[in-house]
Design an enzyme around this catalytic site. Structure first.
Site, mmCIF file in Angstrom:
data_model
loop_
_atom_site.group_PDB
_atom_site.id
_atom_site.type_symbol
_atom_site.label_atom_id
_atom_site.label_comp_id
_atom_site.label_asym_id
_atom_site.label_seq_id
_atom_site.Cartn_x
_atom_site.Cartn_y
_atom_site.Cartn_z
ATOM 1 N N HIS A 168 19.494 -35.450 -11.651
ATOM 2 C CA HIS A 168 19.201 -36.089 -10.544
ATOM 3 C C HIS A 168 17.677 -35.926 -10.485
ATOM 4 O O HIS A 168 16.924 -36.047 -9.412
ATOM 5 C CB HIS A 168 19.756 -35.322 -9.196
ATOM 6 C CG HIS A 168 21.008 -35.845 -9.276
ATOM 7 N ND1 HIS A 168 21.686 -37.085 -9.076
ATOM 8 C CD2 HIS A 168 22.256 -34.998 -9.565
ATOM 9 C CE1 HIS A 168 22.979 -37.102 -9.019
ATOM 10 N NE2 HIS A 168 23.332 -35.841 -9.495
ATOM 11 N N CYS A 184 0.761 -1.432 0.087
ATOM 12 C CA CYS A 184 -0.079 0.107 0.100
ATOM 13 C C CYS A 184 0.808 1.230 0.039
ATOM 14 O O CYS A 184 2.146 1.193 0.366
ATOM 15 C CB CYS A 184 -0.756 0.026 1.218
ATOM 16 S SG CYS A 184 -1.811 -1.430 1.337
ATOM 17 N N ASN A 196 -1.348 1.340 5.914
ATOM 18 C CA ASN A 196 -0.428 0.557 5.159
ATOM 19 C C ASN A 196 0.153 -0.487 6.185
ATOM 20 O O ASN A 196 0.348 0.125 7.367
ATOM 21 C CB ASN A 196 0.830 1.257 4.462
ATOM 22 C CG ASN A 196 1.948 0.351 4.045
ATOM 23 O OD1 ASN A 196 1.712 -0.982 3.690
ATOM 24 N ND2 ASN A 196 3.227 0.704 3.894
ATOM 25 N N GLY A 197 0.123 -1.844 5.974
ATOM 26 C CA GLY A 197 0.479 -2.732 7.266
ATOM 27 C C GLY A 197 -0.782 -3.828 7.584
ATOM 28 O O GLY A 197 -1.625 -3.890 6.643
ATOM 29 N N LYS A 223 13.782 -12.994 -12.666
ATOM 30 C CA LYS A 223 13.494 -11.899 -13.336
ATOM 31 C C LYS A 223 12.423 -12.007 -14.577
ATOM 32 O O LYS A 223 11.390 -11.428 -14.789
ATOM 33 C CB LYS A 223 14.745 -11.178 -14.165
ATOM 34 C CG LYS A 223 14.805 -9.916 -14.146
ATOM 35 C CD LYS A 223 15.091 -9.039 -12.913
ATOM 36 C CE LYS A 223 14.502 -9.462 -11.710
ATOM 37 N NZ LYS A 223 15.036 -9.046 -10.635
ATOM 38 N N GLU A 251 18.775 -15.239 -10.348
ATOM 39 C CA GLU A 251 18.436 -14.214 -10.717
ATOM 40 C C GLU A 251 17.580 -14.049 -12.038
ATOM 41 O O GLU A 251 16.577 -13.365 -12.249
ATOM 42 C CB GLU A 251 19.375 -13.114 -10.389
ATOM 43 C CG GLU A 251 18.956 -11.782 -10.606
ATOM 44 C CD GLU A 251 17.789 -11.221 -9.922
ATOM 45 O OE1 GLU A 251 17.474 -11.729 -8.959
ATOM 46 O OE2 GLU A 251 17.585 -10.207 -10.357
ATOM 47 N N GLU A 311 8.853 -13.007 -13.089
ATOM 48 C CA GLU A 311 8.164 -11.705 -12.402
ATOM 49 C C GLU A 311 7.533 -11.005 -13.466
ATOM 50 O O GLU A 311 6.293 -10.507 -13.432
ATOM 51 C CB GLU A 311 9.110 -10.736 -11.813
ATOM 52 C CG GLU A 311 9.819 -10.732 -10.440
ATOM 53 C CD GLU A 311 10.552 -9.956 -10.166
ATOM 54 O OE1 GLU A 311 10.416 -8.980 -9.122
ATOM 55 O OE2 GLU A 311 11.831 -9.798 -10.524
ATOM 56 N N LYS A 345 6.487 -3.699 -4.808
ATOM 57 C CA LYS A 345 7.652 -2.992 -4.784
ATOM 58 C C LYS A 345 8.212 -3.461 -3.481
ATOM 59 O O LYS A 345 9.619 -4.118 -3.333
ATOM 60 C CB LYS A 345 8.050 -1.779 -5.133
ATOM 61 C CG LYS A 345 9.476 -1.244 -5.315
ATOM 62 C CD LYS A 345 10.339 -2.051 -6.287
ATOM 63 C CE LYS A 345 11.714 -1.443 -6.186
ATOM 64 N NZ LYS A 345 12.482 -2.351 -7.262
ATOM 65 N N ARG A 405 5.040 0.892 -6.168
ATOM 66 C CA ARG A 405 4.898 -0.159 -4.919
ATOM 67 C C ARG A 405 3.955 -1.333 -5.089
ATOM 68 O O ARG A 405 3.952 -2.294 -4.479
ATOM 69 C CB ARG A 405 4.326 0.619 -3.768
ATOM 70 C CG ARG A 405 5.411 1.730 -3.269
ATOM 71 C CD ARG A 405 4.785 2.532 -2.423
ATOM 72 N NE ARG A 405 4.453 1.766 -1.026
ATOM 73 C CZ ARG A 405 5.375 1.839 -0.030
ATOM 74 N NH1 ARG A 405 6.734 2.159 -0.198
ATOM 75 N NH2 ARG A 405 4.964 1.064 1.184
ATOM 76 N N TRP A 407 -2.780 -2.532 -1.686
ATOM 77 C CA TRP A 407 -2.515 -3.758 -2.219
ATOM 78 C C TRP A 407 -3.084 -4.837 -1.162
ATOM 79 O O TRP A 407 -2.868 -5.059 0.101
ATOM 80 C CB TRP A 407 -0.904 -3.889 -1.963
ATOM 81 C CG TRP A 407 -0.377 -5.078 -2.664
ATOM 82 C CD1 TRP A 407 0.031 -5.377 -4.058
ATOM 83 C CD2 TRP A 407 0.103 -6.178 -2.014
ATOM 84 N NE1 TRP A 407 0.444 -6.740 -4.324
ATOM 85 C CE2 TRP A 407 0.698 -7.187 -3.167
ATOM 86 C CE3 TRP A 407 0.012 -6.680 -0.700
ATOM 87 C CZ2 TRP A 407 1.135 -8.605 -2.888
ATOM 88 C CZ3 TRP A 407 0.428 -8.134 -0.362
ATOM 89 C CH2 TRP A 407 0.854 -9.024 -1.323
HETATM 90 C C1 AGP Z 1 12.712 -8.598 -7.330
HETATM 91 O O1 AGP Z 1 13.064 -8.184 -8.710
HETATM 92 C C2 AGP Z 1 11.835 -8.366 -6.590
HETATM 93 N N1 AGP Z 1 11.372 -6.781 -6.532
HETATM 94 C C3 AGP Z 1 12.039 -8.942 -5.067
HETATM 95 O O2 AGP Z 1 12.504 -9.916 -5.221
HETATM 96 C C4 AGP Z 1 12.827 -8.060 -4.020
HETATM 97 O O3 AGP Z 1 14.044 -8.265 -4.485
HETATM 98 C C5 AGP Z 1 12.563 -8.566 -2.720
HETATM 99 O O4 AGP Z 1 11.156 -8.519 -2.319
HETATM 100 C C6 AGP Z 1 13.387 -7.973 -1.711
HETATM 101 O O5 AGP Z 1 13.169 -6.544 -1.549
HETATM 102 P P1 AGP Z 1 14.131 -5.577 -0.724
HETATM 103 O O6 AGP Z 1 15.444 -5.639 -1.551
HETATM 104 O O7 AGP Z 1 13.645 -4.019 -0.765
HETATM 105 O O8 AGP Z 1 14.504 -6.068 0.602
#
Ligand code: AGP
Length: 610
Positions: free
Chosen positions: A504, A2, A100-101, A485, A481, A488, A605, A27, A76
């Site tokens: 395996h 949020c 938010n939270g 990517k 990674e 996502e 985010k 976000r 969110w």
């Molecule tokens: C990756 O593209 C994501 N945004 C996500 O995996 C992110 O790295 C993870 O949520 C950790 O966030 P932070 O680095 O803000 O702690």
């Protein structure tokens, strides 16, 4: 997660709120709303499911509330599906709030309030807080907020308006981030700095359980004992331009292109005489001597940066390194304590699991090093040692420049740790550091020279249901990674596998036409990787090879369907350049599929709740 905004001042409040919310879109959210004191000092709330455009359309239809004091929110969904009624702001009879939270004991409070005859419109935990504030309201907003704070359990940042006080906005937080911006005759609240940069760079960081009161005469604060306090005014060093797209179609590709500069800005102030020097961050060689073990804890991409760190620290400093997912670490009674170093990596510095892991490790007596991008964030403030990645604002949900600066810092730190523990010589360290300084240029070259081929390969991937990333050693760390990517932003399933592990079990997945992305940058492992590539190719895989020139020379013609070849650099540093084509490939696959790479579905985010 949020996003919260609030405004008090001479401007058109509805416009300010919507515009500030736009800057928080990164976000992630699924509904939006605003509440404004109108010209009759009544609170008008307009909210709707969906993107901000839906809110703008609704404001056009129902009429924009005219006023100068208000709060806004992008939601969110956690408690209750995304819907108009679950959207924020939420109200009691005399109170309206944005949140938010997560309120962990909301069911308990709700039962109490229902017992008192209260009725609820939504399924949210937020409405429970609005009703509780209203229930306790006795004409004194600060005392009411304080009373409610004593009863709610969980994480929250709240923007609050009381019907009786049409000239002010109140704000409070516990765990979830909130800043208070100030300019001449106006004040703002926001979940993050980019929301207010168009109006001011000056802001206060609200601490846990502090309460802020915003009027157009200024801002005042009380601590958790309700004593008035003076706070330090901070000035953002990010400008508005840095938080905008600057001619690029998406933040993700803009941020990929910003990587050379982000690395340069991050490493150069920490290098002196071709040697790492972390004194600027308050870290001396002396402080790095004698750690028994290193544990790196983080989530998602940041955890993958930790995987690169593991290889490099173990190789150079000869200290055992564990890498742990923060959400696992925090509930596992982990073995860390006195004499151990725990490294927390986080772009936002507010990730709930990473913050909890930090606190647990600290409580167990470990020394904490944080590698963080967001200045003044909770993780940055609670660590014993801190190295900022100076990547600037990362707006796209998919992390790119944060990752590349995180691994750049991991390298610098590993060099310094190895030097402190005398596991490498000064000359070796100088050679490594010199190579690291060449990386911004190398990354720029790779961006410029792999864009087109990655765009083309991306167009071929869109029909795939699933694909594999394989690699060995650092290339395995990197393929984790690459796979994340792609998942996502393209919504195509993929897995990363240590190439030697395929036999395996996983190789049974290979069938005709399945794409396999093989990363090969380590010449000492190339013969082994080639064998694995041949194994998948002979079972029908379409092989996309991301390799160095040196590794390419070892490959037979025709081994890959597509190749992305990048120049050789120091092999230990290869993840810095080799991640770039993986990022670009993910970006173009998303574009070819018609997805919005900046705001992928279901993702946020900054993950400030568990
Ligand atoms: C990756 O593209 C994501 N945004 C996500 O995996 C992110 O790295 C993870 O949520 C950790 O966030 P932070 O680095 O803000 O702690």
């Amino acid at each position: 997660m949020c996003g919260i905004v609030g405004y008090v001042g001479p401007r058109d409040c509805s416009d300010v709120l919507v515009s500030a919310l736009q800057k928080l879109e990164y976000r992630g959210y699924d509904s939006a709303g605003i509440a404004v004191f109108d010209e009759n000092d009544a609170i008008t709330t307009v909210k709707t499911e969906g993107k901000l455009q839906n809110l703008k359309d609704k404001l056009q239809i129902v009429g924009k509330p005219n006023g100068h004091v208000g709060i806004g929110h992008t939601r969110w969904a956690t408690h209750g599906e995304p819907s108009d009624v679950n959207s924020h702001p939420h109200s009691g009879a005399r109170v309206t709030i944005v949140h938010n939270g997560i309120i962990e004991n909301y069911q308990e409070i709700k039962s109490f309030l229902v017992g008192k005859g209260r009725e609820f419109l939504s399924e949210t935990d937020t409405e429970v807080v609005a009703q509780l504030l209203d229930f306790y309201y006795d004409g004194n907003p600060i005392a009411t907020i304080d009373k409610v704070m004593g009863e709610v359990v969980g994480s929250f940042a709240l923007g609050i308006m009381f019907k009786d006080f049409p000239d002010r906005v109140f704000a409070v937080r516990r765990e979830s981030p909130l800043i208070v911006g100030v300019a001449d005759g106006e004040a703002f609240i926001a979940s993050d700095v980019p929301a207010i940069l168009q109006y001011t760079k000056d802001y206060y960081l609200l601490e846990h359980d502090e309460i802020a009161t915003l009027t157009n005469d200024g801002v005042s604060f009380v601590d958790k004992y309700l004593n008035p306090i003076e706070k330090e005014l901070k000035t953002a060093d990010w400008d508005q331009e840095a938080a905008e797209k600057g001619g690029y179609p998406h933040f993700m590709i803009k941020e990929i292109n910003e990587q050379p500069e982000a690395i340069r800005t991050t490493i150069m102030p920490r290098i002196k005489d071709n040697l790492p020097n972390l004194e600027e961050c308050g870290i001396t060689l002396e402080m790095l001597k004698g750690f028994k073990s290193v544990t790196i804890v983080a989530c998602g991409t940041a955890m993958h940066a930790g995987m690169v760190g593991k290889y490099v620290i173990e190789d150079l400093a000869r200290i055992p390194v564990n890498v742990d997912i923060a959400s696992e670490f925090r509930y596992r009674n982990p073995i860390v304590g006195d004499g151990d170093l725990v490294i927390i990596i986080s772009q936002s510095g507010e990730t709930a699991d990473s913050l909890a892991a930090l606190r647990l490790a600290k409580q167990k007596g470990a020394k904490i090093l944080a590698i963080v991008n967001a200045k003044g964030s909770s993780i940055a403030r609670e660590a014993d040692m801190l190295i900022y990645t100076l990547a600037g604002p990362e707006i796209a949900v998919a992390s790119t420049k944060a990752y590349i600066t995180q691994i750049s810092v991991m390298y610098l730190f590993a060099f310094e740790l190895a030097l402190a523990n005398e596991t490498i010589s000064v000359a070796e360290c100088q050679q490594l550091t010199e190579s690291l300084q060449k990386m911004p240029e190398a990354v720029k070259y790779v961006i410029d020279n792999t864009n087109e081929v990655c765009k083309k390969i991306g167009s071929k991937l869109i029909t795939a249901d699933s694909l594999l990333y394989i690699g060995r050693g650092l290339d395995y760390a990197l393929s984790m990674e690459g796979s994340l990517k792609l998942k996502e932003v393209s919504y195509i399933h993929s897995e990363s596998y240590a190439a030697g592990e395929l036999k395996h079990g996983t190789i049974s997945l290979i069938e005709d036409g399945m794409p396999v992305i093989a990363v090969a940058t380590q010449t000492d492992l190339i013969e082994k990787t080639i064998s694995n590539v041949v194994e998948v190719k002979s079972r029908g895989a379409n092989v996309i090879l991301v390799c160095t020139e040196a590794c390419e020379q070892k490959m037979k013609e025709g081994i890959a369907n597509y190749k992305v070849v990048i120049p050789n650099t120091h092999e230990l540093l290869m993840p810095i350049t080799a991640v770039v084509p993986l990022q670009i490939l993910a970006y173009y696959t998303a574009i070819h599929k018609g997805n919005d790479p900046d705001q992928p579905r279901n993702l946020a985010k900054s993950v400030t709740v568990e």
